[in-house]
Scaffold this active site. Structure first.
Site, PDB file in Angstrom:
ATOM      1  N   THR A   1      12.868   4.401 -58.377  1.00 49.72           N
ATOM      2  CA  THR A   1      12.398   5.383 -57.408  1.00 49.72           C
ATOM      3  C   THR A   1      11.201   4.867 -56.606  1.00 49.72           C
ATOM      4  OG1 THR A   1      11.253   7.518 -57.282  1.00 49.72           O
ATOM      5  CG2 THR A   1      11.098   6.386 -59.365  1.00 49.72           C
ATOM      6  N   ASP A   2      11.052   5.396 -55.402  1.00 49.73           N
ATOM      7  CA  ASP A   2       9.869   5.044 -54.592  1.00 49.73           C
ATOM      8  C   ASP A   2       8.582   5.585 -55.218  1.00 49.73           C
ATOM      9  OD1 ASP A   2      10.245   7.755 -54.079  1.00 49.73           O
ATOM     10  OD2 ASP A   2      10.176   7.579 -51.895  1.00 49.73           O
ATOM     11  N   GLU A   3       8.711   6.537 -56.164  1.00 44.02           N
ATOM     12  CA  GLU A   3       7.499   7.127 -56.760  1.00 44.02           C
ATOM     13  C   GLU A   3       6.683   6.126 -57.558  1.00 44.02           C
ATOM     14  OE1 GLU A   3       7.598  10.986 -58.441  1.00 44.02           O
ATOM     15  OE2 GLU A   3       8.982  11.748 -56.930  1.00 44.02           O
TER      16      GLU A   3
ATOM     17  N   TYR B   1       6.287  10.958 -65.028  1.00 42.48           N
ATOM     18  CA  TYR B   1       7.643  10.518 -64.634  1.00 42.48           C
ATOM     19  C   TYR B   1       7.576   9.169 -63.932  1.00 42.48           C
ATOM     20  CZ  TYR B   1      11.587   9.933 -61.439  1.00 42.48           C
ATOM     21  OH  TYR B   1      12.625   9.394 -60.714  1.00 42.48           O
TER      22      TYR B   1
ATOM     23  N   ALA C   1       5.225   6.948 -63.876  1.00 41.39           N
ATOM     24  CA  ALA C   1       4.730   5.880 -64.748  1.00 41.39           C
ATOM     25  C   ALA C   1       5.838   5.383 -65.670  1.00 41.39           C
ATOM     26  CB  ALA C   1       3.534   6.387 -65.558  1.00 41.39           C
ATOM     27  N   SER C   2       6.659   6.302 -66.166  1.00 39.45           N
ATOM     28  CA  SER C   2       7.747   5.882 -67.065  1.00 39.45           C
ATOM     29  C   SER C   2       8.779   5.052 -66.299  1.00 39.45           C
ATOM     30  CB  SER C   2       8.397   7.087 -67.755  1.00 39.45           C
ATOM     31  OG  SER C   2       9.143   7.866 -66.831  1.00 39.45           O
ATOM     32  N   LYS C   3       9.028   5.392 -65.051  1.00 36.29           N
ATOM     33  CA  LYS C   3       9.982   4.611 -64.247  1.00 36.29           C
ATOM     34  C   LYS C   3       9.400   3.229 -63.931  1.00 36.29           C
ATOM     35  CE  LYS C   3      13.497   5.799 -62.755  1.00 36.29           C
ATOM     36  NZ  LYS C   3      14.892   5.799 -63.318  1.00 36.29           N
TER      37      LYS C   3
ATOM     38  N   ILE D   1      22.819  12.279 -58.943  1.00 41.38           N
ATOM     39  CA  ILE D   1      23.188  11.077 -58.166  1.00 41.38           C
ATOM     40  C   ILE D   1      24.280  10.293 -58.892  1.00 41.38           C
ATOM     41  CG2 ILE D   1      22.321   9.021 -56.981  1.00 41.38           C
ATOM     42  CD1 ILE D   1      19.481  10.233 -57.238  1.00 41.38           C
TER      43      ILE D   1
HETATM   44  P1  NAD Z   1      19.406  14.047 -63.012  1.00 42.78           P
HETATM   45  O1  NAD Z   1      18.266  14.613 -63.788  1.00 42.78           O
HETATM   46  O2  NAD Z   1      20.202  14.925 -62.124  1.00 42.78           O
HETATM   47  O3  NAD Z   1      20.451  13.353 -64.003  1.00 42.78           O
HETATM   48  C1  NAD Z   1      20.049  12.571 -65.084  1.00 42.78           C
HETATM   49  C2  NAD Z   1      21.276  12.347 -65.970  1.00 42.78           C
HETATM   50  O4  NAD Z   1      20.871  11.529 -67.069  1.00 42.78           O
HETATM   51  C3  NAD Z   1      21.817  13.649 -66.570  1.00 42.78           C
HETATM   52  O5  NAD Z   1      23.234  13.656 -66.478  1.00 42.78           O
HETATM   53  C4  NAD Z   1      21.376  13.600 -68.024  1.00 42.78           C
HETATM   54  O6  NAD Z   1      22.233  14.287 -68.915  1.00 42.78           O
HETATM   55  C5  NAD Z   1      21.368  12.089 -68.282  1.00 42.78           C
HETATM   56  N1  NAD Z   1      20.448  11.714 -69.367  1.00 42.78           N
HETATM   57  C6  NAD Z   1      19.157  12.095 -69.542  1.00 42.78           C
HETATM   58  N2  NAD Z   1      18.657  11.573 -70.667  1.00 42.78           N
HETATM   59  C7  NAD Z   1      19.648  10.799 -71.208  1.00 42.78           C
HETATM   60  C8  NAD Z   1      19.740   9.976 -72.363  1.00 42.78           C
HETATM   61  N3  NAD Z   1      18.704   9.853 -73.211  1.00 42.78           N
HETATM   62  N4  NAD Z   1      20.903   9.337 -72.604  1.00 42.78           N
HETATM   63  C9  NAD Z   1      21.953   9.461 -71.760  1.00 42.78           C
HETATM   64  N5  NAD Z   1      21.939  10.243 -70.667  1.00 42.78           N
HETATM   65  C10 NAD Z   1      20.799  10.906 -70.387  1.00 42.78           C
HETATM   66  O7  NAD Z   1      18.797  12.813 -62.216  1.00 42.78           O
HETATM   67  P2  NAD Z   1      19.117  12.281 -60.743  1.00 42.78           P
HETATM   68  O8  NAD Z   1      18.302  13.021 -59.776  1.00 42.78           O
HETATM   69  O9  NAD Z   1      20.588  12.189 -60.580  1.00 42.78           O
HETATM   70  O10 NAD Z   1      18.490  10.811 -60.858  1.00 42.78           O
HETATM   71  C11 NAD Z   1      19.272   9.722 -61.347  1.00 42.78           C
HETATM   72  C12 NAD Z   1      18.428   8.471 -61.344  1.00 42.78           C
HETATM   73  O11 NAD Z   1      17.977   8.203 -60.025  1.00 42.78           O
HETATM   74  C13 NAD Z   1      17.167   8.560 -62.205  1.00 42.78           C
HETATM   75  O12 NAD Z   1      16.983   7.338 -62.839  1.00 42.78           O
HETATM   76  C14 NAD Z   1      16.047   8.831 -61.203  1.00 42.78           C
HETATM   77  O13 NAD Z   1      14.843   8.318 -61.664  1.00 42.78           O
HETATM   78  C15 NAD Z   1      16.568   8.070 -59.992  1.00 42.78           C
HETATM   79  N6  NAD Z   1      16.134   8.583 -58.690  1.00 42.78           N
HETATM   80  C16 NAD Z   1      16.293   9.903 -58.365  1.00 42.78           C
HETATM   81  C17 NAD Z   1      15.940  10.349 -57.091  1.00 42.78           C
HETATM   82  C18 NAD Z   1      16.115  11.784 -56.688  1.00 42.78           C
HETATM   83  O14 NAD Z   1      15.673  12.160 -55.584  1.00 42.78           O
HETATM   84  N7  NAD Z   1      16.745  12.640 -57.475  1.00 42.78           N
HETATM   85  C19 NAD Z   1      15.422   9.454 -56.159  1.00 42.78           C
HETATM   86  C20 NAD Z   1      15.256   8.103 -56.526  1.00 42.78           C
HETATM   87  C21 NAD Z   1      15.638   7.684 -57.793  1.00 42.78           C
HETATM   88  O1  DAU Z   2      10.922  10.127 -54.357  1.00 42.53           O
HETATM   89  C1  DAU Z   2      11.960  10.051 -55.295  1.00 42.53           C
HETATM   90  C2  DAU Z   2      11.800  11.149 -56.322  1.00 42.53           C
HETATM   91  O2  DAU Z   2      12.101  12.374 -55.652  1.00 42.53           O
HETATM   92  C3  DAU Z   2      12.686  10.972 -57.538  1.00 42.53           C
HETATM   93  O3  DAU Z   2      12.311   9.807 -58.221  1.00 42.53           O
HETATM   94  C4  DAU Z   2      12.591  12.177 -58.472  1.00 42.53           C
HETATM   95  O4  DAU Z   2      13.518  12.032 -59.532  1.00 42.53           O
HETATM   96  C5  DAU Z   2      12.923  13.424 -57.678  1.00 42.53           C
HETATM   97  O5  DAU Z   2      12.752  14.560 -58.507  1.00 42.53           O
HETATM   98  C6  DAU Z   2      12.035  13.542 -56.450  1.00 42.53           C
HETATM   99  O6  DAU Z   2      10.658  13.803 -56.814  1.00 42.53           O
HETATM  100  P1  DAU Z   2       9.743  14.853 -55.995  1.00 42.53           P
HETATM  101  O7  DAU Z   2       8.669  15.309 -56.870  1.00 42.53           O
HETATM  102  O8  DAU Z   2       9.402  14.310 -54.662  1.00 42.53           O
HETATM  103  O9  DAU Z   2      10.866  16.002 -55.754  1.00 42.53           O
HETATM  104  P2  DAU Z   2      10.784  17.598 -55.907  1.00 42.53           P
HETATM  105  O10 DAU Z   2      12.082  18.116 -55.375  1.00 42.53           O
HETATM  106  O11 DAU Z   2      10.362  18.028 -57.257  1.00 42.53           O
HETATM  107  O12 DAU Z   2       9.623  17.981 -54.885  1.00 42.53           O
HETATM  108  C7  DAU Z   2       9.709  17.615 -53.520  1.00 42.53           C
HETATM  109  C8  DAU Z   2       8.453  18.121 -52.836  1.00 42.53           C
HETATM  110  O13 DAU Z   2       8.492  19.553 -52.806  1.00 42.53           O
HETATM  111  C9  DAU Z   2       7.161  17.759 -53.545  1.00 42.53           C
HETATM  112  O14 DAU Z   2       6.162  17.523 -52.578  1.00 42.53           O
HETATM  113  C10 DAU Z   2       6.819  19.006 -54.355  1.00 42.53           C
HETATM  114  C11 DAU Z   2       7.354  20.114 -53.489  1.00 42.53           C
HETATM  115  N1  DAU Z   2       7.827  21.335 -54.215  1.00 42.53           N
HETATM  116  C12 DAU Z   2       8.739  21.155 -55.186  1.00 42.53           C
HETATM  117  C13 DAU Z   2       9.227  22.245 -55.890  1.00 42.53           C
HETATM  118  C14 DAU Z   2      10.235  22.073 -56.997  1.00 42.53           C
HETATM  119  C15 DAU Z   2       7.381  22.599 -53.851  1.00 42.53           C
HETATM  120  O15 DAU Z   2       6.548  22.746 -52.924  1.00 42.53           O
HETATM  121  N2  DAU Z   2       7.859  23.664 -54.547  1.00 42.53           N
HETATM  122  C16 DAU Z   2       8.755  23.550 -55.559  1.00 42.53           C
HETATM  123  O16 DAU Z   2       9.136  24.584 -56.163  1.00 42.53           O
END
Ligand code: NAD
Ligand code: DAU
Length: 347
Positions: free
Chosen positions: A136-138, A161, A163-165, A24
């Site tokens: 995150t909504d989590e 995850y 809990a840390s957020k 993102i």
């Molecule tokens: P991602 O895992 O793709 O990217 C995380 C980035 O952070 C990477 O570039 C990594 O190198 C960097 N990073 C990790 N540890 C670091 C550190 N100690 N110092 C500096 N950089 C570091 O994650 P994402 O999916 O792009 O998520 C970005 C943010 O959005 C996160 O905070 C996540 O909690 C939040 N978020 C993600 C989703 C989702 O669906 N992916 C949804 C809601 C919120």
């Molecule tokens: O809701 C926001 C969150 O969405 C973010 O905060 C997280 O960073 C992001 O990783 C994501 O978390 P989820 O656990 O919802 O996403 P994930 O893609 O891991 O899984 C989505 C759903 O699919 C979940 O119900 C678990 C399921 N799943 C996931 C994987 C990787 C499977 O059934 N099989 C799989 O192999």
């Protein structure tokens, strides 16, 4: 670009984007640099963990400053903020994958809690004017059949995850309240789109289908997530940076609730692959059943609404992975193989 009706009010100049080489964060950087959102510098700070990839922002390398560093390193964070006269921090950097947090939770506390606190404290000391914390909504936990999360929903995180957020969110909000520090927290639903690391549901299923491998669906596949395209998420962040109120929380949801199994079937259909590739595997421990995000506050205060229709965004995403096989082959080398083996072969 998502719609927002309010005139931008805040003047922001030099922006530090943490985690800007991730999924993102890189979407934000590509839009912010490509569309000249900020008159000053865009500085990206990223540790380039397994999830970070400079390639994701390489097209804009000449127009940004990249710092390879860890948000837990207070001296480096301090030097970065002061050297580049940063007035705005957009904080994406995190360990982001739930399954990894179950396999090895300590790094989640280190980066997501301690790292966020370090960044926050240095930003406060150095007079940063806006700190946007991407959460995150989590943090709200799991929903039953009815309802959606509002900003007033109680925190009830279930995975390490989440809990840390939640812990990081509380520290950011405590700084806003105690010190009057100008911070905003956003809580977004599940993102999808290009450049997502292939450990997450949508890219993992696309790549497995393309390779003719089994598609591992956890439990009964009926868990529901609320999907949002990164373009819409980034558009919401732009609105909030311009006009969001300090000390507030804003939910960001896509309004696209889908069952996992339906997404997996849609991917198989689009790629012309058989449903027999689906394999139901043992469930994720503590697996949240349903997420749904109410973004009414963001809509009414800032006029934002998502504009990417899910089926169109999914199709576009599938096509991106089809076209960008060298990208996903490279990111899946090395460490990912070890993770994949631990994660799936035991199921
Ligand atoms: P991602 O895992 O793709 O990217 C995380 C980035 O952070 C990477 O570039 C990594 O190198 C960097 N990073 C990790 N540890 C670091 C550190 N100690 N110092 C500096 N950089 C570091 O994650 P994402 O999916 O792009 O998520 C970005 C943010 O959005 C996160 O905070 C996540 O909690 C939040 N978020 C993600 C989703 C989702 O669906 N992916 C949804 C809601 C919120
Ligand atoms: O809701 C926001 C969150 O969405 C973010 O905060 C997280 O960073 C992001 O990783 C994501 O978390 P989820 O656990 O919802 O996403 P994930 O893609 O891991 O899984 C989505 C759903 O699919 C979940 O119900 C678990 C399921 N799943 C996931 C994987 C990787 C499977 O059934 N099989 C799989 O192999």
């Amino acid at each position: 670009m998502s719609i927002h009706s309010k005139t931008p009010t805040r003047k922001l100049t030099n922006v530090l984007v943490t985690g800007g080489a991730g999924f993102i964060g890189s979407a934000f950087v590509r839009a912010a640099v490509g569309e000249h959102w900020f008159p000053g510098k865009v500085v990206v700070l990223d540790a380039l963990t397994y999830a970070g990839n400079f390639e994701n922002i390489a097209d804009f390398a000449d127009a940004l400053t990249f710092i390879h560093g860890d948000i837990c390193d207070a001296d480096m964070v301090e030097k970065t903020i002061s050297t580049h006269q940063i007035d705005t921090v957009v904080h994406f950097a995190a360990e982001s994958h739930v399954d990894r947090s179950i396999l090895g939770p300590m790094v989640f506390t280190r980066t997501n809690v301690l790292g966020t606190h370090t960044l926050l404290e240095m930003s406060r000391r150095l007079g940063v004017r806006l700190f946007l914390h991407i959460s995150t909504d989590e943090v709200y936990g799991s929903l039953g059949e009815e309802g959606s999360f509002t900003e007033l929903s109680p925190l009830n995180p279930t995975s390490p995850y989440a809990a840390s957020k939640a812990a990081a969110d509380l520290m950011v909000l405590a700084y806003a309240r105690t010190y009057g520090f100008p911070a905003i927290v956003t809580r977004c639903s599940n993102n999808y789109g290009p450049y997502q690391f292939p450990e997450k549901l949508i890219p993992l299923m696309i790549i497995h289908a393309l390779r003719g491998m089994e598609l591992p669906v956890y439990g009964d596949g009926m868990n529901i997530r609320d999907w949002i395209h990164t373009r819409d998420h980034v558009g919401a962040l732009r609105c909030i940076l311009s006009s969001g109120r300090e000390g507030e929380i804003y939910n960001i949801g896509g309004g696209n609730q889908r069952r996992n199994i339906d997404i997996v079937r849609a991917i198989l259909r689009y790629l012309g692959k058989p449903e027999s590739l689906v394999r139901f595997v043992s469930d994720r421990p503590g697996h949240d059943r349903r997420y749904a995000v109410d973004s009414a506050k963001l809509a009414s205060e800032l006029g934002w609404r998502p504009v990417v229709p899910f089926e169109e965004g999914l199709r576009e995403t599938i096509e991106w992975y089809v076209r960008n096989e060298p990208w996903w082959r490279r990111v899946m080398d090395g460490e990912y193989q070890e993770y994949y083996t631990r994660q799936y072969l035991k199921r």
